[in-house]
Write a protein that holds these residues in place. Structure first.
Motif, PDB file in Angstrom:
ATOM      1  N   HIS A 117      39.800  12.124  36.136  1.00 17.57           N
ATOM      2  CA  HIS A 117      40.904  12.848  35.476  1.00 17.57           C
ATOM      3  C   HIS A 117      41.373  12.148  34.207  1.00 17.57           C
ATOM      4  O   HIS A 117      42.510  12.339  33.759  1.00 17.57           O
ATOM      5  CB  HIS A 117      42.079  13.048  36.442  1.00 17.57           C
ATOM      6  CG  HIS A 117      41.696  13.737  37.707  1.00 17.57           C
ATOM      7  ND1 HIS A 117      41.282  15.053  37.760  1.00 17.57           N
ATOM      8  CD2 HIS A 117      41.624  13.277  38.994  1.00 17.57           C
ATOM      9  CE1 HIS A 117      40.990  15.377  39.006  1.00 17.57           C
ATOM     10  NE2 HIS A 117      41.180  14.328  39.771  1.00 17.57           N
ATOM     11  N   PHE A 118      40.493  11.339  33.632  1.00 11.60           N
ATOM     12  CA  PHE A 118      40.766  10.702  32.350  1.00 11.60           C
ATOM     13  C   PHE A 118      39.691  11.144  31.354  1.00 11.60           C
ATOM     14  O   PHE A 118      38.996  12.127  31.588  1.00 11.60           O
ATOM     15  CB  PHE A 118      40.773   9.172  32.512  1.00 11.60           C
ATOM     16  CG  PHE A 118      41.778   8.666  33.507  1.00 11.60           C
ATOM     17  CD1 PHE A 118      43.076   9.152  33.514  1.00 11.60           C
ATOM     18  CD2 PHE A 118      41.427   7.705  34.456  1.00 11.60           C
ATOM     19  CE1 PHE A 118      44.010   8.700  34.432  1.00 11.60           C
ATOM     20  CE2 PHE A 118      42.352   7.244  35.375  1.00 11.60           C
ATOM     21  CZ  PHE A 118      43.647   7.742  35.372  1.00 11.60           C
ATOM     22  N   LYS A 235      43.083  15.345  28.884  1.00  6.09           N
ATOM     23  CA  LYS A 235      43.670  14.963  30.168  1.00  6.09           C
ATOM     24  C   LYS A 235      44.592  13.754  30.032  1.00  6.09           C
ATOM     25  O   LYS A 235      45.442  13.517  30.882  1.00  6.09           O
ATOM     26  CB  LYS A 235      42.560  14.663  31.179  1.00  6.09           C
ATOM     27  CG  LYS A 235      41.761  15.899  31.575  1.00  6.09           C
ATOM     28  CD  LYS A 235      40.701  15.574  32.603  1.00  6.09           C
ATOM     29  CE  LYS A 235      39.917  16.835  32.978  1.00  6.09           C
ATOM     30  NZ  LYS A 235      38.852  16.566  33.975  1.00  6.09           N
ATOM     31  N   LEU A 236      44.393  12.983  28.959  1.00  4.36           N
ATOM     32  CA  LEU A 236      45.252  11.819  28.754  1.00  4.36           C
ATOM     33  C   LEU A 236      46.684  12.231  28.449  1.00  4.36           C
ATOM     34  O   LEU A 236      47.611  11.434  28.604  1.00  4.36           O
ATOM     35  CB  LEU A 236      44.701  10.951  27.615  1.00  4.36           C
ATOM     36  CG  LEU A 236      43.331  10.318  27.881  1.00  4.36           C
ATOM     37  CD1 LEU A 236      42.844   9.566  26.653  1.00  4.36           C
ATOM     38  CD2 LEU A 236      43.382   9.381  29.081  1.00  4.36           C
ATOM     39  N   ASP A 238      48.403  14.109  30.169  1.00  3.33           N
ATOM     40  CA  ASP A 238      49.110  14.168  31.452  1.00  3.33           C
ATOM     41  C   ASP A 238      49.357  12.793  32.053  1.00  3.33           C
ATOM     42  O   ASP A 238      49.980  12.675  33.113  1.00  3.33           O
ATOM     43  CB  ASP A 238      48.306  15.002  32.460  1.00  3.33           C
ATOM     44  CG  ASP A 238      48.074  16.419  31.975  1.00  3.33           C
ATOM     45  OD1 ASP A 238      48.972  16.967  31.305  1.00  3.33           O
ATOM     46  OD2 ASP A 238      46.992  16.982  32.271  1.00  3.33           O
ATOM     47  N   THR A 239      48.876  11.734  31.400  1.00  4.88           N
ATOM     48  CA  THR A 239      48.961  10.399  31.997  1.00  4.88           C
ATOM     49  C   THR A 239      50.103   9.560  31.445  1.00  4.88           C
ATOM     50  O   THR A 239      50.374   8.486  31.957  1.00  4.88           O
ATOM     51  CB  THR A 239      47.654   9.613  31.764  1.00  4.88           C
ATOM     52  OG1 THR A 239      47.534   9.284  30.371  1.00  4.88           O
ATOM     53  CG2 THR A 239      46.443  10.422  32.198  1.00  4.88           C
ATOM     54  N   ASP A 241      53.479   7.851  30.870  1.00  2.00           N
ATOM     55  CA  ASP A 241      54.714   7.590  31.587  1.00  2.00           C
ATOM     56  C   ASP A 241      55.887   7.739  30.631  1.00  2.00           C
ATOM     57  O   ASP A 241      55.732   7.709  29.413  1.00  2.00           O
ATOM     58  CB  ASP A 241      54.712   6.160  32.157  1.00  2.00           C
ATOM     59  CG  ASP A 241      53.630   5.996  33.201  1.00  2.00           C
ATOM     60  OD1 ASP A 241      53.317   6.985  33.887  1.00  2.00           O
ATOM     61  OD2 ASP A 241      53.091   4.884  33.320  1.00  2.00           O
ATOM     62  N   GLY A 312      41.491   5.531  30.069  1.00  2.00           N
ATOM     63  CA  GLY A 312      42.664   6.044  30.765  1.00  2.00           C
ATOM     64  C   GLY A 312      43.839   5.120  30.561  1.00  2.00           C
ATOM     65  O   GLY A 312      43.747   4.109  29.866  1.00  2.00           O
ATOM     66  N   MET A 316      45.989   2.867  36.092  1.00  2.00           N
ATOM     67  CA  MET A 316      44.951   3.678  36.721  1.00  2.00           C
ATOM     68  C   MET A 316      44.497   3.031  38.022  1.00  2.00           C
ATOM     69  O   MET A 316      44.709   1.833  38.242  1.00  2.00           O
ATOM     70  CB  MET A 316      43.752   3.856  35.787  1.00  2.00           C
ATOM     71  CG  MET A 316      42.951   2.598  35.535  1.00  2.00           C
ATOM     72  SD  MET A 316      41.298   2.915  34.817  1.00  2.00           S
ATOM     73  CE  MET A 316      41.683   3.548  33.215  1.00  2.00           C
TER      74      MET A 316
END
Length: 339
Positions: A117-118, A235-236, A238-239, A241, A312, A316
């Motif tokens: 997912h990265f 997709k990054l 969504d990562t 913070d 990612g 992770m």
């Protein structure tokens, strides 16, 4: 060196932060570490870890999060790698069966992104036997010549040739016309093999120029033939913070667009034995400060020809991503060698 208690608490903190994405407080450390310690003792250990630069306290919370240095210690000394699940392994094996190289490389990049997912990334093998469509020489000064090479795909590569002999522009036009007329569509390696026997009718200084052009042209086209294949960069998004800035992601996407610096980083793992991990600033590129890159080289018939990897966030699940990258590199090597 950390004592056993500090190691357990750091390991617990990193694992909880990776899992939850929130600063980890004393209560969580007490609950998940399995240690019978008072909150005061845990706070003292955390203070020591913070002083060592392994954890930090975000200004918005009393809890702590790991630093890049803390992640590095965790990965090097405390991490327990997990084996791939059977369904993940079978999925990789089914998708990376022997096929043409370009399909395999694209499939590998997509699979790395899909499973982690990265962003998945693969450096393709350098093409051999590069062909040119035409060559042009342009005088920059008396003994500096710009070599312009156009490939059949329309890629344009430039190289500067330094010569001992001065050439006029008419000389350069003559040399370019001769090469284009007699060798267009040939590989540069083929030209190199024929040039010594077929250029006797030209002056020695013109032969020298053409030899220099072929050498420089071979380097240029071979360098340009190495391509970075990216999948899942979005997709990054969504990562991130809350503590991370969108500016860091913008830097990374700008790097993806240029790819040159990314290629340089991935080249470092070409000479590594197995998986190589870059955490944050270890890559010497500000665009990666909030990210980690996990790479492994892959082979064709025993020779390393490229790199696979995942990009990612630093937060992770390393114990899962590392074996995905490792197994993908090995399966890609096996498939390419069976062709």
């Amino acid at each position: 060196m950390l004592n056993e208690r500090a190691q357990i608490l750091l390991k617990t903190l990193v694992e909880r932060y990776i899992h939850e994405g929130q600063p980890v407080g004393s209560r969580s450390l007490s609950k998940f570490s399995g240690l019978e310690l008072s909150p005061a003792t845990i706070r003292n250990v955390m203070a020591d870890l913070e002083e060592m630069g392994l954890v930090m306290s975000p200004h918005t919370s009393a809890g702590r999060i790991p630093t890049a240095k803390g992640y590095r210690l965790f990965v090097d000394q405390l991490l327990v790698i997990k084996s791939l699940r059977d369904e993940e392994l079978h999925h990789l094996e089914n998708q990376l069966h022997p096929d043409n190289p370009s399909r395999l490389v694209n499939a590998a990049s997509q699979l790395l992104s899909e499973l982690t997912h990265f962003a998945g990334v693969v450096v393709t093998p350098k093409r051999t036997g590069a062909v040119f469509r035409y060559i042009e020489f342009m005088a920059l000064s008396e003994k500096r010549i710009l070599l312009i090479i156009v490939t059949p795909e329309g890629d344009v590569q430039n190289r500067i040739i330094f010569t001992a002999t001065p050439y006029s522009q008419s000389d350069l036009i003559e040399a370019g016309n001769f090469i284009n007329q007699h060798y267009a569509g040939c590989t540069l390696d083929q030209i190199r093999g024929r040039i010594h026997t077929e250029l006797k009718q030209l002056r020695q200084d013109m032969t020298t120029l053409m030899n220099a052009a072929i050498e420089a042209g071979g380097d240029a086209v071979n360098e340009s033939s190495e391509v970075v294949v990216l999948a899942g960069e979005r997709k990054l998004l969504d990562t991130l913070d809350a503590s991370e800035s969108l500016a860091s992601l913008k830097k990374l996407f700008a790097l993806f667009e240029r790819k040159t610096k990314l290629l340089q980083l991935l080249e470092l793992s070409r000479h590594a034995h197995g998986v190589k991990i870059f955490i944050g600033g270890e890559s010497d590129n500000a665009a990666f400060d909030e990210f980690s890159v996990i790479t492994a080289p892959y082979e064709m018939e025993g020779a390393i020809v490229g790199t696979v990897g995942v990009i990612g966030p630093r937060r992770m699940a390393y114990e899962r991503v590392i074996p995905i990258v490792d197994v993908t590199a090995k399966l890609l090597s096996s498939s390419l060698s069976q062709q």
